[in-house]
Enzyme design. Structure first.
Site, PDB file in Angstrom:
ATOM      1  N   GLU A 288       0.828  -1.205   0.000  1.00  0.00           N
ATOM      2  CA  GLU A 288       0.000   0.000   0.000  1.00  0.00           C
ATOM      3  C   GLU A 288       0.866   1.261   0.000  1.00  0.00           C
ATOM      4  OE1 GLU A 288      -4.130  -0.509   1.733  1.00  0.00           O
ATOM      5  OE2 GLU A 288      -3.288   0.942   3.115  1.00  0.00           O
ATOM      6  N   HIS A 309       7.596 -26.789  -1.389  1.00  0.00           N
ATOM      7  CA  HIS A 309       6.901 -27.870  -2.088  1.00  0.00           C
ATOM      8  C   HIS A 309       5.707 -27.356  -2.886  1.00  0.00           C
ATOM      9  CE1 HIS A 309       9.253 -30.971   0.050  1.00  0.00           C
ATOM     10  NE2 HIS A 309       9.414 -29.951   0.871  1.00  0.00           N
ATOM     11  N   LYS A 423     -14.045   0.981  -3.861  1.00  0.00           N
ATOM     12  CA  LYS A 423     -15.118   1.417  -2.953  1.00  0.00           C
ATOM     13  C   LYS A 423     -16.167   2.203  -3.736  1.00  0.00           C
ATOM     14  CE  LYS A 423     -12.095   1.942   1.052  1.00  0.00           C
ATOM     15  NZ  LYS A 423     -11.490   2.899   1.958  1.00  0.00           N
TER      16      LYS A 423
HETATM   17  O1  PA5 Z   1      -3.040   1.598   5.968  1.00  0.00           O
HETATM   18  C1  PA5 Z   1      -4.155   2.079   5.767  1.00  0.00           C
HETATM   19  O2  PA5 Z   1      -4.363   3.285   5.849  1.00  0.00           O
HETATM   20  C2  PA5 Z   1      -5.334   1.201   5.444  1.00  0.00           C
HETATM   21  O3  PA5 Z   1      -4.965  -0.117   5.276  1.00  0.00           O
HETATM   22  C3  PA5 Z   1      -6.343   1.266   6.571  1.00  0.00           C
HETATM   23  O4  PA5 Z   1      -5.752   0.851   7.757  1.00  0.00           O
HETATM   24  C4  PA5 Z   1      -7.562   0.408   6.251  1.00  0.00           C
HETATM   25  O5  PA5 Z   1      -8.104   0.772   5.036  1.00  0.00           O
HETATM   26  C5  PA5 Z   1      -8.610   0.580   7.350  1.00  0.00           C
HETATM   27  O6  PA5 Z   1      -8.993   1.921   7.456  1.00  0.00           O
HETATM   28  P1  PA5 Z   1      -9.736   2.458   8.733  1.00  0.00           P
HETATM   29  O7  PA5 Z   1      -8.855   2.287   9.912  1.00  0.00           O
HETATM   30  O8  PA5 Z   1      -9.994   3.899   8.442  1.00  0.00           O
HETATM   31  O9  PA5 Z   1     -11.007   1.680   8.859  1.00  0.00           O
END
Ligand code: PA5
Length: 439
Positions: A288, A309, A423
């Site tokens: 990310e 394996h 989303k």
């Molecule tokens: O690293 C990030 O920002 C994302 O992975 C969030 O942690 C994830 O989308 C969850 O978001 P939130 O804590 O707002 O529900």
């Protein structure tokens, strides 16, 4: 002092080439540290181990004690950065079969996770598994609006209220969210739930050392002071902007050099099944943070010897665009000896008096040289032992290296614009107000 060290012996990279990044690294280091207090930069995690609110830590411990005293199950509701860190530390530091152990042996609640997918079978099976047992929930969402945990929270809140009544349910719901914003914060205030704060300048995937990770981790009986101590040790160790003396920045540079050599996939490997979720957490952190603007190393994971394996053939002889980072744990907590068998039909007597940790280590050494021969460069991270202190260290190492690596790559390692795309489509398909066709 139990340590975590980087070994570049099998990286195929030259120290001289690496040092060409020294000025850039020093500059990025300065920039990161200068902007640590800027709210918009999401750099708060850099100083969390030394700066984290001590009162919050005490409140976390108190809440954890309460949950351990009155609950057989803690349900952690969150997705992405809001659950992977907690799960990684809990599974890394507890019994391999923690959740399967009888309560008396486990000495703490089962820790179960929901809100990290939208699958009805998963939720129904979880409710069935919990049965009549006493439970508490910790719902974690920085934005307070993420669909998956929001749905799970609605379901589990109702379940708790039906089971205990409003008043008792209130005492069993713990909310970790933004200090001011979001639907979750509003609900928490209205219902008077115990609340923990995710600092403004700490993004989800960098938040494991805040209440996001620390509350569930403490409920599992893990010493959070030692975890923070390990991270503090790392914060001091990697405060040197000089690449020559900074293993964390060397890892960041090595990744970028390998990427430039067309190694676009990094496999994080462990020989310890307890690290399964450390690999998952790392995948999210790096994926990310770095996968942007048509760039980035694709982070994936493997567990050896299991995956030798399954993926072993590909790694040895498939498309040559991979490198491996192996987490090697030097000392094992427990061990097993291979005993003599008179018949020796399985032909294993040559292993007599060699223990299983030794055999596992030799498998690792043999695999590294095989993969090297196959053209897969190797970076190795050695942990003296797997415990709170070294895991705290490793977490900080990976977070800092990720931000350095992303900056060298030329992207912003602290945002995630691409995550919004699915989303928007999903909301449109579901008819969420404001997302109608054409909008
Ligand atoms: O690293 C990030 O920002 C994302 O992975 C969030 O942690 C994830 O989308 C969850 O978001 P939130 O804590 O707002 O529900």
């Amino acid at each position: 002092m139990q340590n975590v060290k980087l070994n570049l012996k099998y990286s195929t990279l030259s120290e001289k080439e690496m040092m060409k990044y020294a000025d850039q690294v020093a500059m990025i280091h300065e920039e990161l540290h200068q902007k640590v207090n800027y709210k918009s930069e999401f750099l708060g995690w850099l100083e969390l181990p030394t700066n984290y609110d001590k009162k919050e830590v005490e409140n976390i411990k108190k809440a954890a004690k309460r949950i351990r005293g009155n609950s057989e199950v803690l349900v952690v509701i969150g997705i992405g950065g809001s659950y992977l860190g907690a799960r990684a530390v809990i599974e890394g530091l507890t019994h391999t079969f923690y959740n399967y152990l009888p309560q008396e042996q486990r000495k703490g609640p089962q820790i179960l996770y929901v809100g990290n997918n939208l699958n009805p079978n998963y939720v129904n099976d979880l409710i069935e598994l919990i049965g009549d047992r006493d439970l508490s929930i910790n719902v974690i969402s920085k934005s307070g609006t993420t669909t998956e945990p929001a749905i799970a929270f609605r379901i589990f809140r109702e379940l708790l209220e039906n089971k205990y009544g409003l008043k008792e349910a209130q005492k069993r719901i713990y909310v970790t969210t933004d200090q001011k914003k979001g639907a979750l914060k509003q609900i928490a205030d209205e219902e008077n739930y115990t609340t923990f704060v995710i600092p403004d300048n700490v993004g989800g995937r960098y938040s494991v050392l805040t209440a996001v990770g620390l509350l569930p981790i403490a409920v599992a009986g893990i010493n959070i002071d030692k975890l923070l101590e390990g991270a503090r040790f790392a914060q001091e160790k990697y405060a040197d902007k000089n690449l020559k003396y900074n293993d964390c920045y060397k890892y960041a540079v090595a990744r970028n050099m390998l990427y430039k050599n067309k190694n676009a996939i990094e496999i994080l490997v462990s020989y310890e099944p307890k690290l399964h979720y450390i690999i998952e957490w790392w995948k999210q952190l790096y994926g990310e943070s770095e996968g942007k603007e048509g760039k980035g190393i694709y982070p994936t994971g493997a567990e050896f010897t299991t995956d030798l394996h399954s993926l072993g053939q590909f790694i040895q002889e498939g498309t040559r665009n991979l490198f491996e980072t192996v987490i090697h744990i030097k000392d094992s907590d427990s061990n097993l000896n291979i005993h003599q068998d008179e018949d020796n039909l399985d032909e294993l007597n040559y292993l007599v008096d060699k223990d299983l940790h030794y055999i596992n280590t030799k498998a690792m050494e043999g695999t590294i040289s095989a993969h090297m021969e196959g053209g897969v460069p190797n970076l190795m991270i050695t942990m003296d032992k797997l415990n709170e202190f070294t895991l705290g260290h490793l977490i900080y190492f990976f977070e800092l290296a990720c931000s350095m690596s992303g900056k060298i790559l030329g992207i912003n390692p602290f945002d995630q614009p691409g995550v919004e795309k699915y989303k928007t489509n999903m909301f449109r398909l579901l008819g969420k107000p404001g997302y109608e066709e054409g909008i």
